[in-house]
Design an enzyme around this catalytic site. Structure first.
Site, PDB file in Angstrom:
ATOM      1  N   ILE A   7      -7.532 -36.228 -31.119  1.00 17.59           N
ATOM      2  CA  ILE A   7      -7.373 -37.070 -32.303  1.00 17.59           C
ATOM      3  C   ILE A   7      -7.824 -38.485 -31.972  1.00 17.59           C
ATOM      4  O   ILE A   7      -7.392 -39.058 -30.970  1.00 17.59           O
ATOM      5  CB  ILE A   7      -5.891 -37.111 -32.740  1.00 17.59           C
ATOM      6  N   CYS A   8      -8.687 -39.029 -32.809  1.00 18.44           N
ATOM      7  CA  CYS A   8      -9.100 -40.415 -32.633  1.00 18.44           C
ATOM      8  C   CYS A   8      -8.182 -41.280 -33.491  1.00 18.44           C
ATOM      9  O   CYS A   8      -8.343 -41.366 -34.707  1.00 18.44           O
ATOM     10  CB  CYS A   8     -10.552 -40.594 -33.063  1.00 18.44           C
TER      11      CYS A   8
END
Length: 148
Positions: free
Chosen positions: A84-85
């Site tokens: 996840i960014c």
């Protein structure tokens, strides 16, 4: 230090769970949790149930937890490995943050992607240039991978 803080967060989560999320340890390992995030109703992920793993580092809360999707998600800020960014999981992490706040941030990321800081540039491009196609693809992935 870390295990005490993790226990406190677990108690708080059980007492006052965030909307549409739940989380807790896998078996006896306090440093390895699994969370469930319900797809937000106003997003193409509505109706989906997304599994997320959380690994706490030994120096938590001074270092962020490692959080990753186990369920496949079509999203510009989540790649095929489930990474996840999200700024608060990286450079914007602060010891004042909790798993509850992290889960809520992930929920809002599902509703409002950040195509300007993408992990998957192709999906970000689609989001910016053909939002209908993005939403229908995200919906079909949700039906395929996050329902049932």
């Amino acid at each position: 230090m870390a295990s005490k803080r993790i226990l406190k967060e677990l108690k708080d989560l059980q007492k006052d769970p965030p909307t549409s999320c739940s989380a807790g340890p896998v078996a006896e390992d306090m440093f390895h949790w699994q969370a469930t995030i319900m797809g937000p109703s106003e997003s193409p992920y509505a109706g989906g149930v997304f599994l997320v793993t959380i690994h706490f580092p030994p120096d938590y809360p001074f270092k962020p937890p490692k959080v990753a999707f186990r369920t496949k998600v079509f999203h510009p800020n989540i790649n095929s490995n489930g990474s996840i960014c999200l700024d608060i999981l990286k450079e914007q992490w602060s010891p004042a943050l909790t798993i509850s706040k992290v889960l809520l941030s992930i929920c809002s990321l599902l509703t409002d992607p950040n195509p300007d800081d993408p992990l998957v540039p192709e999906i970000a491009h689609m989001y910016k240039t053909d939002k209908n196609k993005y939403e229908s693809t995200a919906r079909s992935w949700t039906q395929k991978y996050a329902m049932g």
